[in-house]
Design a protein around this motif. Structure first.
Motif, PDB file in Angstrom:
ATOM      1  N   TYR A 210       2.179 118.493 149.187  1.00  0.00           N
ATOM      2  CA  TYR A 210       0.752 118.792 149.126  1.00  0.00           C
ATOM      3  C   TYR A 210       0.276 118.855 147.674  1.00  0.00           C
ATOM      4  O   TYR A 210      -0.718 118.244 147.322  1.00  0.00           O
ATOM      5  CB  TYR A 210       0.507 120.114 149.847  1.00  0.00           C
ATOM      6  N   PHE A 211       1.005 119.606 146.841  1.00  0.00           N
ATOM      7  CA  PHE A 211       0.726 119.671 145.406  1.00  0.00           C
ATOM      8  C   PHE A 211       2.036 119.799 144.647  1.00  0.00           C
ATOM      9  O   PHE A 211       2.975 120.446 145.118  1.00  0.00           O
ATOM     10  CB  PHE A 211      -0.138 120.884 145.041  1.00  0.00           C
ATOM     11  N   ASN A 212       2.095 119.173 143.467  1.00  0.00           N
ATOM     12  CA  ASN A 212       3.180 119.387 142.519  1.00  0.00           C
ATOM     13  C   ASN A 212       2.560 120.126 141.337  1.00  0.00           C
ATOM     14  O   ASN A 212       1.747 119.549 140.602  1.00  0.00           O
ATOM     15  CB  ASN A 212       3.795 118.051 142.094  1.00  0.00           C
ATOM     16  N   LEU A 213       2.904 121.392 141.165  1.00  0.00           N
ATOM     17  CA  LEU A 213       2.229 122.253 140.200  1.00  0.00           C
ATOM     18  C   LEU A 213       2.994 122.278 138.887  1.00  0.00           C
ATOM     19  O   LEU A 213       4.125 122.743 138.828  1.00  0.00           O
ATOM     20  CB  LEU A 213       2.107 123.673 140.779  1.00  0.00           C
ATOM     21  N   ARG A 214       2.372 121.775 137.835  1.00  0.00           N
ATOM     22  CA  ARG A 214       3.041 121.647 136.539  1.00  0.00           C
ATOM     23  C   ARG A 214       2.426 122.582 135.518  1.00  0.00           C
ATOM     24  O   ARG A 214       1.212 122.647 135.379  1.00  0.00           O
ATOM     25  CB  ARG A 214       2.968 120.198 136.047  1.00  0.00           C
ATOM     26  N   GLY A 215       3.280 123.296 134.789  1.00  0.00           N
ATOM     27  CA  GLY A 215       2.806 124.220 133.773  1.00  0.00           C
ATOM     28  C   GLY A 215       3.911 125.093 133.218  1.00  0.00           C
ATOM     29  O   GLY A 215       3.951 125.373 132.022  1.00  0.00           O
ATOM     30  N   HIS A 216       4.825 125.527 134.094  1.00  0.00           N
ATOM     31  CA  HIS A 216       5.958 126.323 133.631  1.00  0.00           C
ATOM     32  C   HIS A 216       6.927 125.454 132.821  1.00  0.00           C
ATOM     33  O   HIS A 216       6.983 124.226 132.991  1.00  0.00           O
ATOM     34  CB  HIS A 216       6.700 126.934 134.819  1.00  0.00           C
ATOM     35  N   THR A 217       7.705 126.111 131.977  1.00  0.00           N
ATOM     36  CA  THR A 217       8.660 125.378 131.137  1.00  0.00           C
ATOM     37  C   THR A 217      10.102 125.861 131.307  1.00  0.00           C
ATOM     38  O   THR A 217      10.990 125.417 130.579  1.00  0.00           O
ATOM     39  CB  THR A 217       8.275 125.509 129.652  1.00  0.00           C
ATOM     40  N   ALA A 218      10.328 126.766 132.270  1.00  0.00           N
ATOM     41  CA  ALA A 218      11.686 127.275 132.518  1.00  0.00           C
ATOM     42  C   ALA A 218      11.816 127.601 134.002  1.00  0.00           C
ATOM     43  O   ALA A 218      10.882 127.411 134.783  1.00  0.00           O
ATOM     44  CB  ALA A 218      11.971 128.496 131.642  1.00  0.00           C
ATOM     45  N   ALA A 219      12.964 128.107 134.380  1.00  0.00           N
ATOM     46  CA  ALA A 219      13.279 128.341 135.789  1.00  0.00           C
ATOM     47  C   ALA A 219      12.251 129.239 136.474  1.00  0.00           C
ATOM     48  O   ALA A 219      11.755 130.205 135.890  1.00  0.00           O
ATOM     49  CB  ALA A 219      14.662 128.980 135.904  1.00  0.00           C
ATOM     50  N   ILE A 220      11.948 128.918 137.732  1.00  0.00           N
ATOM     51  CA  ILE A 220      11.049 129.729 138.545  1.00  0.00           C
ATOM     52  C   ILE A 220      11.845 130.875 139.161  1.00  0.00           C
ATOM     53  O   ILE A 220      12.916 130.664 139.740  1.00  0.00           O
ATOM     54  CB  ILE A 220      10.395 128.881 139.655  1.00  0.00           C
ATOM     55  N   THR A 221      11.308 132.090 139.029  1.00  0.00           N
ATOM     56  CA  THR A 221      12.025 133.273 139.510  1.00  0.00           C
ATOM     57  C   THR A 221      11.427 133.863 140.787  1.00  0.00           C
ATOM     58  O   THR A 221      12.124 134.525 141.548  1.00  0.00           O
ATOM     59  CB  THR A 221      12.038 134.366 138.431  1.00  0.00           C
ATOM     60  N   GLU A 222      10.134 133.640 141.041  1.00  0.00           N
ATOM     61  CA  GLU A 222       9.504 134.194 142.237  1.00  0.00           C
ATOM     62  C   GLU A 222       8.223 133.456 142.567  1.00  0.00           C
ATOM     63  O   GLU A 222       7.569 132.885 141.682  1.00  0.00           O
ATOM     64  CB  GLU A 222       9.215 135.689 142.030  1.00  0.00           C
TER      65      GLU A 222
ATOM     66  N   GLU B 172      11.081 132.156 134.019  1.00  0.00           N
ATOM     67  CA  GLU B 172      11.835 132.617 132.856  1.00  0.00           C
ATOM     68  C   GLU B 172      11.172 132.229 131.543  1.00  0.00           C
ATOM     69  O   GLU B 172      11.615 132.652 130.477  1.00  0.00           O
ATOM     70  CB  GLU B 172      13.263 132.067 132.911  1.00  0.00           C
ATOM     71  N   ASP B 173      10.086 131.430 131.608  1.00  0.00           N
ATOM     72  CA  ASP B 173       9.344 131.143 130.379  1.00  0.00           C
ATOM     73  C   ASP B 173       8.472 132.325 129.963  1.00  0.00           C
ATOM     74  O   ASP B 173       7.782 132.277 128.942  1.00  0.00           O
ATOM     75  CB  ASP B 173       8.504 129.870 130.517  1.00  0.00           C
ATOM     76  N   GLY B 174       8.498 133.415 130.762  1.00  0.00           N
ATOM     77  CA  GLY B 174       7.766 134.625 130.405  1.00  0.00           C
ATOM     78  C   GLY B 174       6.350 134.670 130.923  1.00  0.00           C
ATOM     79  O   GLY B 174       5.598 135.587 130.576  1.00  0.00           O
ATOM     80  N   THR B 175       5.942 133.706 131.763  1.00  0.00           N
ATOM     81  CA  THR B 175       4.578 133.680 132.258  1.00  0.00           C
ATOM     82  C   THR B 175       4.517 133.841 133.776  1.00  0.00           C
ATOM     83  O   THR B 175       5.468 133.516 134.495  1.00  0.00           O
ATOM     84  CB  THR B 175       3.857 132.365 131.896  1.00  0.00           C
ATOM     85  N   VAL B 176       3.369 134.332 134.228  1.00  0.00           N
ATOM     86  CA  VAL B 176       2.993 134.345 135.641  1.00  0.00           C
ATOM     87  C   VAL B 176       1.740 133.488 135.745  1.00  0.00           C
ATOM     88  O   VAL B 176       0.796 133.667 134.969  1.00  0.00           O
ATOM     89  CB  VAL B 176       2.703 135.788 136.121  1.00  0.00           C
ATOM     90  N   ARG B 177       1.737 132.547 136.707  1.00  0.00           N
ATOM     91  CA  ARG B 177       0.619 131.599 136.807  1.00  0.00           C
ATOM     92  C   ARG B 177       0.033 131.598 138.214  1.00  0.00           C
ATOM     93  O   ARG B 177       0.778 131.666 139.193  1.00  0.00           O
ATOM     94  CB  ARG B 177       1.072 130.186 136.420  1.00  0.00           C
ATOM     95  N   GLN B 178      -1.285 131.514 138.277  1.00  0.00           N
ATOM     96  CA  GLN B 178      -1.995 131.496 139.556  1.00  0.00           C
ATOM     97  C   GLN B 178      -2.581 130.099 139.778  1.00  0.00           C
ATOM     98  O   GLN B 178      -3.218 129.534 138.897  1.00  0.00           O
ATOM     99  CB  GLN B 178      -3.117 132.537 139.566  1.00  0.00           C
ATOM    100  N   TRP B 179      -2.357 129.569 141.000  1.00  0.00           N
ATOM    101  CA  TRP B 179      -2.754 128.191 141.319  1.00  0.00           C
ATOM    102  C   TRP B 179      -3.730 128.175 142.486  1.00  0.00           C
ATOM    103  O   TRP B 179      -3.524 128.868 143.478  1.00  0.00           O
ATOM    104  CB  TRP B 179      -1.521 127.365 141.683  1.00  0.00           C
ATOM    105  N   ASP B 180      -4.763 127.335 142.355  1.00  0.00           N
ATOM    106  CA  ASP B 180      -5.788 127.192 143.384  1.00  0.00           C
ATOM    107  C   ASP B 180      -5.360 126.110 144.371  1.00  0.00           C
ATOM    108  O   ASP B 180      -5.041 124.989 143.983  1.00  0.00           O
ATOM    109  CB  ASP B 180      -7.110 126.791 142.718  1.00  0.00           C
ATOM    110  N   MET B 181      -5.334 126.433 145.659  1.00  0.00           N
ATOM    111  CA  MET B 181      -4.888 125.475 146.665  1.00  0.00           C
ATOM    112  C   MET B 181      -5.982 124.503 147.116  1.00  0.00           C
ATOM    113  O   MET B 181      -5.753 123.619 147.921  1.00  0.00           O
ATOM    114  CB  MET B 181      -4.324 126.203 147.884  1.00  0.00           C
ATOM    115  N   GLU B 182      -7.176 124.639 146.528  1.00  0.00           N
ATOM    116  CA  GLU B 182      -8.219 123.656 146.816  1.00  0.00           C
ATOM    117  C   GLU B 182      -7.985 122.367 146.038  1.00  0.00           C
ATOM    118  O   GLU B 182      -8.211 121.264 146.530  1.00  0.00           O
ATOM    119  CB  GLU B 182      -9.600 124.225 146.474  1.00  0.00           C
TER     120      GLU B 182
END
Length: 203
Positions: free
Chosen positions: A152-164, A179-189
């Motif tokens: 449905y979507f391929n979400l690009r932005g993180h630069t290290a392993a996904i933890t949750e 593990e890149d130290g960020t939390v990111r919010q994605w819109d499913m629209e």
């Protein structure tokens, strides 16, 4: 009212309000890496295994403690798993890089998707059951149609392993941590990133 905690070859159950020990459910297959209740609390999913030897999902009836389904799913320990909200599907992933979706009823393999390029480390169905989000060790986050296995979507932005991975209750947004130290919010629209937090470094 229940808290489930994974340990060596077992899951321990406690009362949530008093912390009284209620008993242990055996998981002889190895170490549980995922312990999750179904959305209505009637089933308990325990997934894990033994290193590069075995990956298994066990589903228990919470009221009786009886194991109702066993799914031999991987030749590696399972790192991520989740129930669909209606409890009909179980999605799993791990070092094999393959997303597998099984029937909860009989453990039958329904779909197999080979898009991730590294270990699958996180996943969660959307609260409405329409979508499934998965993350991997190489920073990839992919959203799938839960019942077709289509991307449905391929979400690009993180630069290290996904933890949750976690969904907002209305299923319109998904949040990923890395593990890149960020939390990111994605819109499913539209699949776009709408917010990012610098959580901590290192990740």
């Amino acid at each position: 009212p229940l808290v489930a905690i994974g340990g060596q070859k077992q899951v321990l159950l406690y009362k949530g309000d008093t912390q009284d020990f209620l008993g242990a459910i055996p998981y002889t297959e190895g170490v549980p890496t995922v312990v999750k209740f179904s959305r209505n609390g009637s089933l308990l999913l325990v997934a894990g295994g033994r290193g590069s030897a075995l990956g298994k999902v066990a589903i228990y009836n919470v009221s009786t403690g009886e194991r109702v389904t066993t799914i031999v799913a991987e030749s590696y320990t399972i790192l991520a798993a989740d129930f669909s909200p209606d409890q009909s599907l179980v999605a799993i992933g791990g070092p094999g890089k393959i997303l597998r979706i099984h029937s909860t009823k009989d453990g039958k393999l329904l779909d197999e998707v080979k898009t991730h390029t590294y270990w699958i480390t996180a996943m969660e169905f959307s609260p409405d059951g329409v979508l499934l989000a998965t993350g991997d060790r190489s920073s990839g986050v992919v959203v799938w149609e839960a019942f077709t296995g289509r991307e449905y979507f391929n979400l690009r932005g993180h630069t290290a392993a996904i933890t949750e991975i976690s969904w907002r209750q209305d299923s319109n947004f998904v949040i990923s941590s890395s593990e890149d130290g960020t939390v990111r919010q994605w819109d499913m629209e539209n699949g776009r990133q709408v917010r990012s937090w610098a959580a901590r470094a290192p990740g």
